[in-house]
Scaffold this motif. Structure first.
Motif, PDB file in Angstrom:
ATOM      1  N   VAL A 196      -5.216   2.999  -1.384  1.00 39.97           N
ATOM      2  CA  VAL A 196      -5.852   2.493  -2.606  1.00 39.97           C
ATOM      3  C   VAL A 196      -6.911   3.488  -3.072  1.00 39.97           C
ATOM      4  N   GLU A 197      -7.671   4.023  -2.133  1.00 41.06           N
ATOM      5  CA  GLU A 197      -8.706   4.999  -2.500  1.00 41.06           C
ATOM      6  C   GLU A 197      -8.094   6.266  -3.094  1.00 41.06           C
ATOM      7  N   LEU A 198      -6.934   6.694  -2.573  1.00 38.83           N
ATOM      8  CA  LEU A 198      -6.241   7.851  -3.171  1.00 38.83           C
ATOM      9  C   LEU A 198      -5.873   7.558  -4.624  1.00 38.83           C
ATOM     10  N   ALA A 199      -5.345   6.363  -4.879  1.00 37.71           N
ATOM     11  CA  ALA A 199      -4.954   5.981  -6.246  1.00 37.71           C
ATOM     12  C   ALA A 199      -6.175   5.920  -7.159  1.00 37.71           C
ATOM     13  N   TYR A 223      -9.387  -1.228  -7.667  1.00 42.00           N
ATOM     14  CA  TYR A 223      -8.264  -1.983  -7.114  1.00 42.00           C
ATOM     15  C   TYR A 223      -8.265  -3.401  -7.683  1.00 42.00           C
ATOM     16  N   PHE A 224      -7.067  -3.864  -8.051  1.00 38.65           N
ATOM     17  CA  PHE A 224      -6.939  -5.223  -8.560  1.00 38.65           C
ATOM     18  C   PHE A 224      -6.000  -6.069  -7.705  1.00 38.65           C
ATOM     19  N   LYS A 225      -4.834  -5.487  -7.344  1.00 32.15           N
ATOM     20  CA  LYS A 225      -3.843  -6.305  -6.641  1.00 32.15           C
ATOM     21  C   LYS A 225      -2.808  -5.421  -5.959  1.00 32.15           C
ATOM     22  N   THR A 226      -2.338  -5.864  -4.795  1.00 27.75           N
ATOM     23  CA  THR A 226      -1.234  -5.184  -4.120  1.00 27.75           C
ATOM     24  C   THR A 226       0.069  -5.847  -4.545  1.00 27.75           C
ATOM     25  N   ILE A 227       1.032  -5.034  -4.968  1.00 23.26           N
ATOM     26  CA  ILE A 227       2.345  -5.536  -5.364  1.00 23.26           C
ATOM     27  C   ILE A 227       3.295  -5.459  -4.175  1.00 23.26           C
ATOM     28  N   GLN A 228       3.251  -4.346  -3.481  1.00 17.08           N
ATOM     29  CA  GLN A 228       4.159  -4.137  -2.352  1.00 17.08           C
ATOM     30  C   GLN A 228       3.527  -3.132  -1.400  1.00 17.08           C
ATOM     31  N   GLN A 229       3.769  -3.318  -0.109  1.00 21.76           N
ATOM     32  CA  GLN A 229       3.333  -2.339   0.871  1.00 21.76           C
ATOM     33  C   GLN A 229       4.270  -2.406   2.067  1.00 21.76           C
ATOM     34  N   SER A 230       4.534  -1.234   2.630  1.00 18.28           N
ATOM     35  CA  SER A 230       5.398  -1.178   3.806  1.00 18.28           C
ATOM     36  C   SER A 230       5.030   0.053   4.616  1.00 18.28           C
ATOM     37  N   GLN A 231       5.475   0.064   5.856  1.00 15.38           N
ATOM     38  CA  GLN A 231       5.220   1.222   6.693  1.00 15.38           C
ATOM     39  C   GLN A 231       6.360   1.418   7.674  1.00 15.38           C
ATOM     40  N   ILE A 232       6.545   2.677   8.043  1.00 19.52           N
ATOM     41  CA  ILE A 232       7.520   3.058   9.053  1.00 19.52           C
ATOM     42  C   ILE A 232       6.738   3.681  10.197  1.00 19.52           C
ATOM     43  N   GLU A 233       6.851   3.104  11.369  1.00 17.61           N
ATOM     44  CA  GLU A 233       6.195   3.682  12.537  1.00 17.61           C
ATOM     45  C   GLU A 233       7.169   4.662  13.167  1.00 17.61           C
ATOM     46  N   ALA A 234       6.833   5.951  13.099  1.00 21.40           N
ATOM     47  CA  ALA A 234       7.734   7.008  13.551  1.00 21.40           C
ATOM     48  C   ALA A 234       7.516   7.358  15.017  1.00 21.40           C
ATOM     49  N   VAL A 244       2.347   8.276  14.644  1.00 17.05           N
ATOM     50  CA  VAL A 244       2.638   8.694  13.274  1.00 17.05           C
ATOM     51  C   VAL A 244       3.176   7.491  12.503  1.00 17.05           C
ATOM     52  N   VAL A 245       2.612   7.256  11.318  1.00 15.65           N
ATOM     53  CA  VAL A 245       3.034   6.150  10.471  1.00 15.65           C
ATOM     54  C   VAL A 245       3.185   6.667   9.044  1.00 15.65           C
ATOM     55  N   TYR A 246       4.293   6.296   8.390  1.00 17.96           N
ATOM     56  CA  TYR A 246       4.504   6.590   6.971  1.00 17.96           C
ATOM     57  C   TYR A 246       4.220   5.308   6.208  1.00 17.96           C
ATOM     58  N   ILE A 247       3.385   5.396   5.172  1.00 15.86           N
ATOM     59  CA  ILE A 247       2.959   4.216   4.427  1.00 15.86           C
ATOM     60  C   ILE A 247       3.357   4.353   2.962  1.00 15.86           C
ATOM     61  N   TYR A 248       3.862   3.233   2.401  1.00 15.45           N
ATOM     62  CA  TYR A 248       4.175   3.130   0.970  1.00 15.45           C
ATOM     63  C   TYR A 248       3.408   1.937   0.422  1.00 15.45           C
ATOM     64  N   GLN A 249       2.763   2.135  -0.725  1.00 17.98           N
ATOM     65  CA  GLN A 249       2.052   1.059  -1.395  1.00 17.98           C
ATOM     66  C   GLN A 249       2.326   1.094  -2.892  1.00 17.98           C
ATOM     67  N   ASN A 250       2.361  -0.091  -3.471  1.00 14.78           N
ATOM     68  CA  ASN A 250       2.417  -0.231  -4.917  1.00 14.78           C
ATOM     69  C   ASN A 250       1.281  -1.184  -5.278  1.00 14.78           C
ATOM     70  N   VAL A 251       0.289  -0.662  -6.013  1.00 11.29           N
ATOM     71  CA  VAL A 251      -0.899  -1.453  -6.344  1.00 11.29           C
ATOM     72  C   VAL A 251      -1.202  -1.376  -7.835  1.00 11.29           C
ATOM     73  N   TYR A 252      -1.950  -2.362  -8.298  1.00 10.94           N
ATOM     74  CA  TYR A 252      -2.476  -2.354  -9.652  1.00 10.94           C
ATOM     75  C   TYR A 252      -3.951  -1.985  -9.599  1.00 10.94           C
ATOM     76  N   LEU A 253      -4.361  -1.122 -10.528  1.00 12.13           N
ATOM     77  CA  LEU A 253      -5.767  -0.825 -10.755  1.00 12.13           C
ATOM     78  C   LEU A 253      -6.127  -1.399 -12.118  1.00 12.13           C
ATOM     79  N   LYS A 254      -7.374  -1.818 -12.263  1.00  9.84           N
ATOM     80  CA  LYS A 254      -7.796  -2.439 -13.518  1.00  9.84           C
ATOM     81  C   LYS A 254      -9.086  -1.777 -14.003  1.00  9.84           C
ATOM     82  N   CYS A 284       0.241   1.898  -9.664  1.00  9.62           N
ATOM     83  CA  CYS A 284       0.238   3.098  -8.825  1.00  9.62           C
ATOM     84  C   CYS A 284       1.150   2.913  -7.619  1.00  9.62           C
ATOM     85  N   ALA A 285       1.936   3.937  -7.351  1.00  7.67           N
ATOM     86  CA  ALA A 285       2.720   4.007  -6.119  1.00  7.67           C
ATOM     87  C   ALA A 285       2.133   5.148  -5.303  1.00  7.67           C
TER      88      ALA A 285
END
Length: 163
Positions: A36-39, A55-66, A70-80, A107-108
Protein backbone atom coordinates in the motif's frame (compact mmCIF):
# COMPACT_ATOMS: atom_id res chain seq x y z
CA UNK A 1 -26.99 28.24 12.18
CA UNK A 2 -27.84 24.59 12.78
CA UNK A 3 -27.15 21.97 10.15
CA UNK A 4 -30.13 20.04 8.78
CA UNK A 5 -30.32 16.43 10.10
CA UNK A 6 -29.41 15.01 6.66
CA UNK A 7 -26.21 17.10 6.54
CA UNK A 8 -25.26 15.85 10.01
CA UNK A 9 -25.80 12.25 8.91
CA UNK A 10 -23.69 12.78 5.79
CA UNK A 11 -20.89 14.41 7.78
CA UNK A 12 -20.96 11.54 10.29
CA UNK A 13 -20.86 9.04 7.42
CA UNK A 14 -17.77 10.68 5.90
CA UNK A 15 -16.02 10.64 9.27
CA UNK A 16 -17.00 7.02 9.88
CA UNK A 17 -15.71 5.87 6.48
CA UNK A 18 -12.42 7.68 7.14
CA UNK A 19 -12.01 5.96 10.49
CA UNK A 20 -12.94 2.56 8.99
CA UNK A 21 -10.40 2.91 6.17
CA UNK A 22 -7.62 3.90 8.56
CA UNK A 23 -8.44 1.05 10.94
CA UNK A 24 -8.56 -1.45 8.07
CA UNK A 25 -5.08 -0.27 7.01
CA UNK A 26 -3.80 -0.75 10.56
CA UNK A 27 -5.19 -4.31 10.51
CA UNK A 28 -3.23 -5.26 7.38
CA UNK A 29 -0.20 -7.52 7.89
CA UNK A 30 3.10 -5.62 7.63
CA UNK A 31 3.95 -7.20 4.26
CA UNK A 32 0.68 -5.88 2.76
CA UNK A 33 1.13 -2.43 4.34
CA UNK A 34 4.41 -2.16 2.43
CA UNK A 35 2.57 -2.66 -0.87
CA UNK A 36 0.00 0.00 0.00
CA UNK A 37 2.85 2.37 0.84
CA UNK A 38 4.45 1.67 -2.57
CA UNK A 39 1.15 2.58 -4.28
CA UNK A 40 0.71 5.73 -2.19
CA UNK A 41 4.28 6.84 -2.94
CA UNK A 42 3.81 6.33 -6.68
CA UNK A 43 0.51 8.22 -6.86
CA UNK A 44 1.54 11.05 -4.53
CA UNK A 45 4.81 11.58 -6.44
CA UNK A 46 2.98 12.06 -9.77
CA UNK A 47 3.16 15.68 -10.94
CA UNK A 48 -0.43 15.71 -12.18
CA UNK A 49 -1.79 14.93 -8.72
CA UNK A 50 -2.84 17.98 -6.69
CA UNK A 51 -4.22 16.29 -3.56
CA UNK A 52 -2.71 13.75 -1.22
CA UNK A 53 -4.03 10.21 -1.71
CA UNK A 54 -4.40 7.63 1.05
CA UNK A 55 -5.37 3.97 1.27
CA UNK A 56 -9.11 3.45 1.09
CA UNK A 57 -9.87 -0.23 0.53
CA UNK A 58 -8.34 -3.58 -0.39
CA UNK A 59 -10.01 -5.25 -3.37
CA UNK A 60 -7.85 -8.35 -3.61
CA UNK A 61 -4.64 -9.68 -2.11
CA UNK A 62 -2.77 -12.94 -2.45
CA UNK A 63 0.65 -14.38 -1.86
CA UNK A 64 2.79 -17.27 -3.00
CA UNK A 65 5.21 -18.67 -0.46
CA UNK A 66 8.19 -19.81 -2.52
CA UNK A 67 10.14 -21.24 0.42
CA UNK A 68 13.36 -20.13 2.10
CA UNK A 69 11.50 -17.09 3.55
CA UNK A 70 10.66 -15.78 0.03
CA UNK A 71 7.11 -14.58 -0.59
CA UNK A 72 5.56 -13.07 -3.74
CA UNK A 73 2.71 -10.67 -2.97
CA UNK A 74 -0.08 -9.31 -5.21
CA UNK A 75 -2.46 -6.58 -4.08
CA UNK A 76 -5.26 -4.62 -5.67
CA UNK A 77 -6.21 -1.56 -3.61
CA UNK A 78 -8.14 1.67 -3.93
CA UNK A 79 -6.59 5.00 -3.00
CA UNK A 80 -8.78 8.03 -2.38
CA UNK A 81 -8.04 11.75 -2.61
CA UNK A 82 -7.97 13.76 0.61
CA UNK A 83 -8.47 17.42 1.42
CA UNK A 84 -4.69 17.80 1.94
CA UNK A 85 -2.37 19.05 -0.77
CA UNK A 86 0.10 16.74 -2.49
CA UNK A 87 3.31 16.41 -0.50
CA UNK A 88 1.65 16.53 2.90
CA UNK A 89 3.89 14.65 5.33
CA UNK A 90 2.63 12.25 8.01
CA UNK A 91 -0.86 12.37 6.51
CA UNK A 92 -3.62 10.12 7.76
CA UNK A 93 -7.40 10.31 7.66
CA UNK A 94 -7.57 12.18 10.97
CA UNK A 95 -5.56 15.10 9.57
CA UNK A 96 -6.63 14.73 5.91
CA UNK A 97 -10.29 13.89 5.43
CA UNK A 98 -11.29 12.03 2.26
CA UNK A 99 -12.76 13.97 -0.66
CA UNK A 100 -15.87 12.53 -2.26
CA UNK A 101 -15.68 14.58 -5.46
CA UNK A 102 -12.75 12.72 -7.05
CA UNK A 103 -12.63 9.23 -8.55
CA UNK A 104 -10.84 6.44 -6.73
CA UNK A 105 -7.46 5.30 -7.99
CA UNK A 106 -7.18 1.57 -8.58
CA UNK A 107 -3.68 0.24 -7.91
CA UNK A 108 -2.22 -3.19 -8.54
CA UNK A 109 1.04 -3.90 -6.76
CA UNK A 110 3.24 -6.98 -6.81
CA UNK A 111 6.63 -7.55 -5.28
CA UNK A 112 8.96 -10.13 -3.83
CA UNK A 113 9.90 -10.16 -0.16
CA UNK A 114 12.72 -11.95 1.59
CA UNK A 115 12.55 -12.17 5.39
CA UNK A 116 9.73 -9.58 5.29
CA UNK A 117 11.66 -6.92 3.33
CA UNK A 118 10.84 -5.94 -0.25
CA UNK A 119 13.55 -7.11 -2.64
CA UNK A 120 14.96 -4.82 -5.34
CA UNK A 121 14.95 -7.66 -7.89
CA UNK A 122 12.63 -8.32 -9.50
CA UNK A 123 11.70 -4.66 -9.39
CA UNK A 124 8.38 -4.11 -7.58
CA UNK A 125 5.52 -3.45 -10.01
CA UNK A 126 2.99 -0.68 -9.30
CA UNK A 127 0.21 0.16 -11.75
CA UNK A 128 -2.29 2.87 -10.74
CA UNK A 129 -5.17 4.16 -12.86
CA UNK A 130 -8.25 6.28 -12.16
CA UNK A 131 -10.96 3.70 -11.60
CA UNK A 132 -13.29 4.90 -14.38
CA UNK A 133 -10.48 4.54 -16.95
CA UNK A 134 -9.50 0.98 -15.94
CA UNK A 135 -10.34 -1.59 -18.62
CA UNK A 136 -10.55 -5.38 -18.48
CA UNK A 137 -7.51 -5.54 -20.77
CA UNK A 138 -5.52 -3.43 -18.29
CA UNK A 139 -6.59 -5.71 -15.42
CA UNK A 140 -5.46 -8.78 -17.38
CA UNK A 141 -2.14 -7.13 -18.28
CA UNK A 142 -1.47 -6.35 -14.60
CA UNK A 143 -2.14 -9.92 -13.49
CA UNK A 144 -0.09 -11.37 -16.35
CA UNK A 145 2.85 -9.12 -15.44
CA UNK A 146 2.72 -10.18 -11.79
CA UNK A 147 2.40 -13.86 -12.66
CA UNK A 148 5.45 -13.66 -14.95
CA UNK A 149 7.39 -11.89 -12.21
CA UNK A 150 6.75 -14.72 -9.74
CA UNK A 151 7.60 -17.51 -12.16
CA UNK A 152 10.50 -15.93 -14.07
CA UNK A 153 12.66 -15.44 -11.01
CA UNK A 154 13.47 -19.14 -10.86
CA UNK A 155 12.24 -19.61 -7.33
CA UNK A 156 14.02 -22.57 -5.77
CA UNK A 157 12.40 -25.94 -5.28
CA UNK A 158 13.47 -28.84 -3.16
CA UNK A 159 14.31 -30.83 -6.29
CA UNK A 160 17.04 -28.37 -7.30
CA UNK A 161 18.63 -28.51 -3.85
CA UNK A 162 19.18 -32.30 -3.85
CA UNK A 163 22.89 -33.09 -4.24
Amino acid sequence: MALPPLALLLAAGVLLSSVEAQSSFSKLPESYKKGVELAEQKVNAHEGVHHHFLYFKTIQQSQIEAGFDVVYIYQNVYLKATMCKRGTENADTTTCAYRNDRPLIDCAVCYKTYAGAIEAEPKPYVSCVHKPALTEAMKKERIDHCNKMAYSSGSPTLLTVVS
